[in-house]
Write an enzyme that holds these catalytic residues in place. Structure first.
Site, PDB file in Angstrom:
ATOM      1  N   LYS A  40       0.854  -1.195   0.000  1.00 27.05           N
ATOM      2  CA  LYS A  40       0.000   0.000   0.000  1.00 27.05           C
ATOM      3  C   LYS A  40       0.891   1.246   0.000  1.00 27.05           C
ATOM      4  O   LYS A  40       1.928   1.278   0.657  1.00 27.05           O
ATOM      5  CB  LYS A  40      -0.915  -0.034   1.234  1.00 27.05           C
ATOM      6  CG  LYS A  40      -1.962   1.077   1.248  1.00 27.05           C
ATOM      7  CD  LYS A  40      -2.953   0.895   2.395  1.00 27.05           C
ATOM      8  CE  LYS A  40      -3.963   2.040   2.453  1.00 27.05           C
ATOM      9  NZ  LYS A  40      -4.930   1.893   3.549  1.00 27.05           N
ATOM     10  N   SER A 117      -9.785   2.064   2.540  1.00 24.66           N
ATOM     11  CA  SER A 117      -8.896   2.822   1.695  1.00 24.66           C
ATOM     12  C   SER A 117      -7.880   1.957   0.949  1.00 24.66           C
ATOM     13  O   SER A 117      -7.280   2.430  -0.002  1.00 24.66           O
ATOM     14  CB  SER A 117      -8.162   3.875   2.531  1.00 24.66           C
ATOM     15  OG  SER A 117      -7.361   3.263   3.526  1.00 24.66           O
ATOM     16  N   SER A 142      -9.923  -0.452   6.745  1.00 21.87           N
ATOM     17  CA  SER A 142      -9.391  -0.388   5.378  1.00 21.87           C
ATOM     18  C   SER A 142      -8.756  -1.667   4.860  1.00 21.87           C
ATOM     19  O   SER A 142      -8.343  -1.718   3.713  1.00 21.87           O
ATOM     20  CB  SER A 142      -8.365   0.727   5.274  1.00 21.87           C
ATOM     21  OG  SER A 142      -9.036   1.933   5.165  1.00 21.87           O
TER      22      SER A 142
HETATM   23  N1  GLN Z   1     -13.086   4.395   6.094  1.00 24.23           N
HETATM   24  C1  GLN Z   1     -12.355   4.741   7.271  1.00 24.23           C
HETATM   25  C2  GLN Z   1     -11.920   6.170   7.219  1.00 24.23           C
HETATM   26  O1  GLN Z   1     -12.173   6.815   6.259  1.00 24.23           O
HETATM   27  C3  GLN Z   1     -11.217   3.812   7.483  1.00 24.23           C
HETATM   28  C4  GLN Z   1     -10.010   4.108   6.709  1.00 24.23           C
HETATM   29  C5  GLN Z   1      -8.819   3.281   7.104  1.00 24.23           C
HETATM   30  O2  GLN Z   1      -8.949   2.265   7.780  1.00 24.23           O
HETATM   31  N2  GLN Z   1      -7.645   3.738   6.701  1.00 24.23           N
HETATM   32  O3  GLN Z   1     -11.343   6.688   8.118  1.00 24.23           O
END
Ligand code: GLN
Length: 438
Positions: A40, A117, A142
Site C-alpha cells: 500500500k 482505503s 481499510s
Molecule cells: N473508512 C475509514 C476512514 O475513512 C477507514 C479508513 C482506514 O482504515 N484507513 O477513516
C-alpha cells in the site's frame, strides 16, 4: 522490463490498481521466494515513490524501508509496486485519491469500487494470476472492507502486533499493517513474517509470534461464536445478511457453538467515536506537510502565508474536511465536549468487547452492510453516509482487536460478500483456525 512487471502493467492499465510499479521486481531466497508482494502506498519502500495516495507527497522517495519491508525482503519477496488508496487512508471506496491520481476499479465489475482505503491492494489480490500477497493498512476498516468488496481475505492484526515503523500515520492510536491474500495459508505465512516486536515502534508489543500455519488445521469443535445480531438488521442488504448466515451455518456444522451477542455502546456510538478520534489525530499528523520539511515544495514567492496556503491547497477535499473537523474537535473550548469525550467512549467500547470475550471466542457479522457499490452510487452519498458504511468495522479497530474478512459467496449479481470475524487481543490464531474452515 521483466515479465512480472509486464503482467502487472497490463492489469494496471485496465484497473488503475497501482500508483507506482517496479519495472524489474526481483525475488531472493526465503519463505517468500517467487511470491510477488504489493505494498500500500502509505508504507515506505526505499527509493520507490511513496505518496500515501496524496499529491502533496509527489516525488517523495524514502531513504529507508519500513520494518515490514525489511522483513519481507529478508524472505526473498519481490516488491511489485505501491497500491492505490484514498489519500492518507481517508475513505471507504478509494474515490478520495490525490489530485491527478486514478481511482482503482473492482476486477469483479469495473463500474464498481474496490472499497477503501486499501482499494488497490484488494483489487490486485483479486486480479493477480500469479502468486501474490498484499501488504495493506487499516485505521478503521481499510483492510477488511476492500477485501470483502473484491472477494479476497483481509487480515488486520491486534494493534501493536506488527510494527508501524515506516508507515505514514493516519491516526497513530489506530493504524495497523496487515496482509490480504487469496488463501489462508498465505495470510498465515505473511503474518509469521511481519509480526513481532520492533524497538523502532514504541507501541510495538513484545510478545512471541505463534506458528500461525499450525493454527490453520485446528478443529473448531466447541468454539464459542457470538453472532452480532443487530448487524443483520436495518440498513443491511438482505442478500449480504443471507450469505453471512450461510457462513455461520458452516461453522455450526463443524461443531461451533452459537449464541447471540449485543454490543449496544459500540453499535450506537462507534462511528461517531471513531471519526472524532481518527480525524483529531489525522489533523495533527497532516500539519507537517507544509512544504518546508515535508510535502511538495512549491515555488517560493510572496509572503509566508501565501506559500503555506498554496502548499496546503494541494490536499484533496476529504483531507481538508478532516483537517478542519479534527482541528475543531481538539480546540480549547471544544476539546472536552468532543475529543476527550470520544476517548472516554472508546474505553467503554473496549470494556464492552472484553466482556463479550468472556462469553465467546469470536464475534461474527457482515464485513460491510452492502456489496461493492457502483461509482455512480458513491457519487450520490453525503460524507455522513460515506462514514456510516464503516459501521461494522470501526468497533474492532477502536478496540485494537484482531479481525478478518472471509469471502462467503456471491450475491445474485455475482458480487462477493464478506463475513467479519473478530477475536480478543493477540488471539490471531483463533481467526486463522476459524478462517480456514470457511
Ligand atoms: N473508512 C475509514 C476512514 O475513512 C477507514 C479508513 C482506514 O482504515 N484507513 O477513516
Amino acid at each position: 522490463m521483466n515479465k512480472r512487471a509486464e503482467q502487472v502493467k497490463k492489469i494496471n492499465k485496465e484497473l488503475n490498481l497501482f500508483n507506482e510499479i517496479d519495472d524489474a521486481p526481483t525475488s531472493g531466497s526465503g519463505k517468500l521466494k517467487d511470491i510477488a508482494v504489493s505494498v500500500k502506498d502509505c508504507i515506505c519502500v526505499k527509493d520507490m515513490e511513496s505518496r500515501a495516495g496524496s499529491a502533496i507527497l509527489e516525488g517523495y522517495k524514502p531513504v529507508f524501508d519500513a520494518t515490514v519491508i525489511e522483513k519481507i525482503r529478508k524472505e526473498g519477496a519481490a516488491i511489485i509496486g505501491k497500491t492505490a488508496q484514498d489519500a492518507f487512508g481517508f475513505g471507504s471506496f478509494s474515490v478520495n485519491v490525490g489530485k491527478g491520481m486514478h481511482i482503482p476499479k473492482n476486477p469483479v465489475d469495473k463500474t464498481r469500487s474496490c472499497g477503501g482505503s486499501s482499494g488497490g491492494a484488494a483489487g490486485i489480490t483479486k486480479a493477480a494470476d500469479f502468486p501474490h500477497i498484499a501488504l495493506a493498512e487499516s485505521t478503521g476498516g481499510s483492510i477488511v472492507g476492500p477485501a470483502s468488496f473484491c472477494g479476497v481475505i483481509g487480515f488486520c492484526p491486534t494493534y501493536g502486533r506488527v510494527s508501524r515503523y515506516g508507515l505514514m500515520d493516519y491516526a497513530n492510536s489506530l493504524d495497523k499493517i496487515g496482509p490480504m491474500a487469496k488463501t489462508m495459508e498465505e495470510i498465515a505465512l505473511m503474518m509469521e513474517i511481519i509480526a513481532g516486536y520492533d524497538d523502532k515502534d514504541s507501541t510495538s508489543l513484545d510478545e512471541p509470534v505463534p506458528d500461525y500455519t499450525k493454527a490453520l488445521n485446528k478443529s473448531i469443535k466447541g468454539l464459542r461464536v457470538g453472532i452480532l445480531k443487530n448487524s443483520f438488521g436495518q440498513g443491511v442488504d438482505i442478500q449480504v445478511a443471507e450469505k453471512v448466515a450461510d457462513g455461520i451455518q458452516k461453522l455450526e456444522d463443524q461443531g461451533a457453538l452459537l449464541q447471540d451477542i449485543k454490543l449496544p455502546i459500540t453499535e450506537k456510538y462507534g462511528v461517531a467515536c471513531y471519526y472524532l478520534i481518527a480525524m483529531a489525530e489525522a489533523s495533527t499528523n497532516l500539519a507537517k506537510y507544509s512544504g518546508l520539511r515535508y510535502g511538495k515544495q512549491e515555488k517560493i514567492d510572496g509572503t509566508f502565508n501565501e506559500y503555506f496556503k498554496n502548499t496546503r491547497a494541494i490536499f484533496n477535499d476529504e483531507s481538508k474536511r478532516r483537517i478542519i473537523i479534527g482541528t475543531f474537535v481538539r480546540m480549547a473550548g471544544f476539546r472536552d465536549a468532543y475529543y476527550i469525550k470520544a476517548t472516554k467512549v472508546r474505553t467503554k467500547i473496549i470494556d464492552e468487547y472484553k466482556k463479550a470475550f468472556k462469553k465467546v471466542d469470536v464475534l461474527v457479522s457482515p464485513t460491510m452492510p452492502f456489496v461493492a457499490p457502483k461509482f455512480s452510487e458513491i457519487k450520490k452519498l453525503t460524507p455522513m453516509q460515506h462514514y456510516m458504511a464503516d459501521i461494522m468495522t470501526v468497533g474492532p479497530n477502536l478496540a485494537g482487536l484482531p479481525h478478518i474478512s472471509i469471502p462467503v459467496g456471491n450475491n445474485k449479481e455475482n458480487l462477493p460478500v464478506g463475513m467479519l470475524l473478530i477475536a480478543d487481543h493477540l488471539k490471531e490464531e483463533t481467526l486463522m483456525q476459524v478462517g480456514n474452515k470457511l
